[in-house]
Design a protein around this motif. Sequence first.
Motif, PDB file in Angstrom:
ATOM      1  N   THR A 113       0.822  -1.211   0.000  1.00 14.51           N
ATOM      2  CA  THR A 113       0.000   0.000   0.000  1.00 14.51           C
ATOM      3  C   THR A 113       0.855   1.260   0.000  1.00 14.51           C
ATOM      4  OG1 THR A 113      -1.767  -1.150   1.200  1.00 14.51           O
ATOM      5  CG2 THR A 113      -1.810   1.250   1.236  1.00 14.51           C
ATOM      6  N   ILE A 114       1.863   1.297   0.876  1.00 16.62           N
ATOM      7  CA  ILE A 114       2.747   2.471   0.936  1.00 16.62           C
ATOM      8  C   ILE A 114       3.641   2.529  -0.298  1.00 16.62           C
ATOM      9  CG2 ILE A 114       4.507   3.673   2.275  1.00 16.62           C
ATOM     10  CD1 ILE A 114       1.768   3.463   3.627  1.00 16.62           C
ATOM     11  N   GLY A 115       4.148   1.363  -0.701  1.00 17.45           N
ATOM     12  CA  GLY A 115       5.064   1.314  -1.838  1.00 17.45           C
ATOM     13  C   GLY A 115       4.443   1.745  -3.145  1.00 17.45           C
ATOM     14  N   GLU A 116       3.172   1.401  -3.378  1.00 19.41           N
ATOM     15  CA  GLU A 116       2.518   1.781  -4.627  1.00 19.41           C
ATOM     16  C   GLU A 116       2.506   3.294  -4.815  1.00 19.41           C
ATOM     17  OE1 GLU A 116      -1.331   0.054  -4.441  1.00 19.41           O
ATOM     18  OE2 GLU A 116      -0.662  -1.944  -5.070  1.00 19.41           O
ATOM     19  N   ILE A 117       2.329   4.022  -3.728  1.00 26.11           N
ATOM     20  CA  ILE A 117       2.318   5.482  -3.814  1.00 26.11           C
ATOM     21  C   ILE A 117       3.731   6.042  -3.887  1.00 26.11           C
ATOM     22  CG2 ILE A 117       1.586   7.609  -2.661  1.00 26.11           C
ATOM     23  CD1 ILE A 117      -0.661   5.961  -1.358  1.00 26.11           C
ATOM     24  N   ALA A 118       4.612   5.548  -3.016  1.00 28.73           N
ATOM     25  CA  ALA A 118       5.980   6.064  -2.976  1.00 28.73           C
ATOM     26  C   ALA A 118       6.702   5.852  -4.304  1.00 28.73           C
ATOM     27  CB  ALA A 118       6.751   5.396  -1.839  1.00 28.73           C
ATOM     28  N   LEU A 119       6.466   4.711  -4.942  1.00 28.98           N
ATOM     29  CA  LEU A 119       7.171   4.419  -6.189  1.00 28.98           C
ATOM     30  C   LEU A 119       6.708   5.286  -7.347  1.00 28.98           C
ATOM     31  CD1 LEU A 119       7.528   0.516  -6.103  1.00 28.98           C
ATOM     32  CD2 LEU A 119       9.264   2.247  -5.622  1.00 28.98           C
ATOM     33  N   ASP A 120       5.567   5.961  -7.202  1.00 30.75           N
ATOM     34  CA  ASP A 120       5.145   6.917  -8.228  1.00 30.75           C
ATOM     35  C   ASP A 120       6.157   8.047  -8.376  1.00 30.75           C
ATOM     36  OD1 ASP A 120       2.879   5.751  -9.205  1.00 30.75           O
ATOM     37  OD2 ASP A 120       1.495   6.855  -7.929  1.00 30.75           O
ATOM     38  N   TYR A 121       6.946   8.293  -7.354  1.00 31.29           N
ATOM     39  CA  TYR A 121       7.915   9.383  -7.360  1.00 31.29           C
ATOM     40  C   TYR A 121       9.354   8.871  -7.470  1.00 31.29           C
ATOM     41  CZ  TYR A 121       3.787  11.843  -5.791  1.00 31.29           C
ATOM     42  OH  TYR A 121       2.522  12.360  -5.711  1.00 31.29           O
ATOM     43  N   SER A 122       9.491   7.623  -7.864  1.00 31.34           N
ATOM     44  CA  SER A 122      10.814   7.012  -8.037  1.00 31.34           C
ATOM     45  C   SER A 122      11.089   6.802  -9.521  1.00 31.34           C
ATOM     46  CB  SER A 122      10.879   5.670  -7.296  1.00 31.34           C
ATOM     47  OG  SER A 122      12.055   4.959  -7.620  1.00 31.34           O
ATOM     48  N   ARG A 123      12.247   7.198  -9.983  1.00 32.57           N
ATOM     49  CA  ARG A 123      12.573   7.054 -11.396  1.00 32.57           C
ATOM     50  C   ARG A 123      12.908   5.615 -11.770  1.00 32.57           C
ATOM     51  NH1 ARG A 123      15.240  11.901 -10.337  1.00 32.57           N
ATOM     52  NH2 ARG A 123      17.286  10.892 -10.260  1.00 32.57           N
ATOM     53  N   ASP A 124      13.707   4.936 -10.924  1.00 33.27           N
ATOM     54  CA  ASP A 124      14.141   3.586 -11.289  1.00 33.27           C
ATOM     55  C   ASP A 124      13.297   2.476 -10.672  1.00 33.27           C
ATOM     56  OD1 ASP A 124      14.906   3.645  -8.640  1.00 33.27           O
ATOM     57  OD2 ASP A 124      17.060   3.727  -9.046  1.00 33.27           O
ATOM     58  N   LYS A 125      12.363   2.840  -9.776  1.00 31.34           N
ATOM     59  CA  LYS A 125      11.455   1.876  -9.127  1.00 31.34           C
ATOM     60  C   LYS A 125      12.204   0.833  -8.295  1.00 31.34           C
ATOM     61  CE  LYS A 125       8.279   3.973 -11.495  1.00 31.34           C
ATOM     62  NZ  LYS A 125       7.505   5.060 -10.886  1.00 31.34           N
ATOM     63  N   LEU A 295       1.583   9.223   4.584  1.00 31.65           N
ATOM     64  CA  LEU A 295       2.275   9.977   3.539  1.00 31.65           C
ATOM     65  C   LEU A 295       1.922  11.465   3.542  1.00 31.65           C
ATOM     66  CD1 LEU A 295       1.971   7.329   0.689  1.00 31.65           C
ATOM     67  CD2 LEU A 295       3.976   7.864   2.084  1.00 31.65           C
ATOM     68  N   TRP A 296       0.922  11.839   4.314  1.00 32.06           N
ATOM     69  CA  TRP A 296       0.524  13.248   4.386  1.00 32.06           C
ATOM     70  C   TRP A 296       1.668  14.129   4.866  1.00 32.06           C
ATOM     71  CZ3 TRP A 296      -3.627  15.998   2.809  1.00 32.06           C
ATOM     72  CH2 TRP A 296      -3.804  17.273   3.354  1.00 32.06           C
ATOM     73  N   ASP A 297       2.470  13.617   5.811  1.00 33.27           N
ATOM     74  CA  ASP A 297       3.535  14.412   6.419  1.00 33.27           C
ATOM     75  C   ASP A 297       4.833  14.429   5.608  1.00 33.27           C
ATOM     76  OD1 ASP A 297       1.988  15.161   8.579  1.00 33.27           O
ATOM     77  OD2 ASP A 297       2.614  13.461   9.808  1.00 33.27           O
ATOM     78  N   ILE A 298       4.990  13.492   4.686  1.00 31.20           N
ATOM     79  CA  ILE A 298       6.264  13.365   3.972  1.00 31.20           C
ATOM     80  C   ILE A 298       6.634  14.628   3.191  1.00 31.20           C
ATOM     81  CG2 ILE A 298       7.556  12.059   2.238  1.00 31.20           C
ATOM     82  CD1 ILE A 298       7.131  10.557   4.862  1.00 31.20           C
ATOM     83  N   PRO A 299       5.730  15.230   2.402  1.00 31.80           N
ATOM     84  CA  PRO A 299       6.119  16.447   1.670  1.00 31.80           C
ATOM     85  C   PRO A 299       6.606  17.575   2.582  1.00 31.80           C
ATOM     86  CG  PRO A 299       4.108  15.554   0.753  1.00 31.80           C
ATOM     87  CD  PRO A 299       4.371  14.782   2.009  1.00 31.80           C
ATOM     88  N   ASP A 300       5.934  17.774   3.725  1.00 31.33           N
ATOM     89  CA  ASP A 300       6.370  18.830   4.649  1.00 31.33           C
ATOM     90  C   ASP A 300       7.737  18.510   5.247  1.00 31.33           C
ATOM     91  OD1 ASP A 300       4.167  20.408   4.256  1.00 31.33           O
ATOM     92  OD2 ASP A 300       3.065  19.632   5.972  1.00 31.33           O
ATOM     93  N   GLN A 301       7.972  17.244   5.575  1.00 33.16           N
ATOM     94  CA  GLN A 301       9.277  16.853   6.112  1.00 33.16           C
ATOM     95  C   GLN A 301      10.363  17.051   5.057  1.00 33.16           C
ATOM     96  OE1 GLN A 301       8.749  12.806   7.432  1.00 33.16           O
ATOM     97  NE2 GLN A 301       7.329  13.371   9.059  1.00 33.16           N
ATOM     98  N   PHE A 302      10.044  16.729   3.828  1.00 30.93           N
ATOM     99  CA  PHE A 302      10.973  16.926   2.716  1.00 30.93           C
ATOM    100  C   PHE A 302      11.277  18.407   2.516  1.00 30.93           C
ATOM    101  CE2 PHE A 302      11.209  18.183  -1.751  1.00 30.93           C
ATOM    102  CZ  PHE A 302      12.346  17.515  -2.171  1.00 30.93           C
ATOM    103  N   LEU A 303      10.230  19.230   2.464  1.00 30.57           N
ATOM    104  CA  LEU A 303      10.420  20.666   2.253  1.00 30.57           C
ATOM    105  C   LEU A 303      11.196  21.309   3.395  1.00 30.57           C
ATOM    106  CD1 LEU A 303       6.897  21.615   0.852  1.00 30.57           C
ATOM    107  CD2 LEU A 303       9.048  21.521  -0.424  1.00 30.57           C
ATOM    108  N   ASN A 304      10.999  20.805   4.605  1.00 30.48           N
ATOM    109  CA  ASN A 304      11.731  21.318   5.755  1.00 30.48           C
ATOM    110  C   ASN A 304      13.223  21.050   5.604  1.00 30.48           C
ATOM    111  OD1 ASN A 304      12.183  22.522   8.223  1.00 30.48           O
ATOM    112  ND2 ASN A 304      11.415  20.820   9.433  1.00 30.48           N
TER     113      ASN A 304
END
Length: 330
Positions: A113-125, A295-304
């Motif tokens: 479930t988590i991987g399906e979303i996270a891999l959308d933003y991965s180039r090499d999967k 995954l809601w918090d990941i973009p904010d953690q990344f931007l921080n």
Amino acid sequence: MTGTPVADTTLSANSTRRCNGFGRDTGKRTFTKSTTRKKAAKKKNYKNSGKISLLSCEIELQPSFLDYIRGGMNLNFAVAIDFTASNGDAIQLTSLHYMNPYQLNMYVRVFQTIGEIALDYSRDKKILALGYGAKLPPDGVNRHDFALNRSDSNPFCDRLEGLLENYQKTLKTVSLFGPTNFAPVINKVAKYAEAVKDGSTYYVLLILTDGVVTDILQTKQAIVQASALPMSIVIVGIGEADFTAMLDFDTDNTRLAAHGVIAQRDMCQFVAFRDYYAGGHNLDHGQAQMAKDILWDIPDQFLNYMKINGIKPRSTTQLNGSSRLIRSKP
């Protein structure tokens, strides 16, 4: 200018110079402070309530997560799976690792479930896939950071299919043991994150566990050290254990500290998977909600991380004339 500010107040500029939002205007500008129209109407000779002179003006644009994706940033998904004995023998129906031919076990449900979303933003999967808490063949060495594919020099699996395949192979070849130590897998992923501090890559480490961590102090120290690196940590509790102590790692209001050192930022969170299917809730709906919450918090953690380190999104011209935008699933 003194006195109590008036709610209905506007500022009008006497200068024609303007700050365009993409840089800094260092020219002096004077603004006139006007109060309410009602006050101006009462006094015929009323002009204004004072003047404010700005010596400089700087507008800072806040880039979004997608701005970095457009600039070529790669999200690397990493998984660490619990192979301790408390999960139960994988061939037993009661085991959390039992591979039911008709239904996915909890471990597979979560990392898919988590991987399906996270891999959308991965180039090499590619997925950095680790295990901990098992004795490995042929000599029975107890390891807490072993590669599921048994290649310590290249511990990456191809897509979710490769992760599932290596997970199933591992269950058939290792002896479940213990204890539940998180620090080794956090430190291992941190080594990869250390090599890409330029903002080109960001790691999301998913740790799956059926019990409370044993090396609490070492884990806190590992998280504090990793907070300065381009990575986030998500811990998901599997099963019915008491995970109360795990909340110490998820500090939303204060930053985690270890040995007198304070984490640079908040980048670790914990959830118990059972909270999403308890009380008769639909399991499929529950895991979808869990993925959204995690995954809601990941973009904010990344931007921080990017803001702290002064890293701006790269433009498409910096990507050899090409750009790539990966959109999340609707």
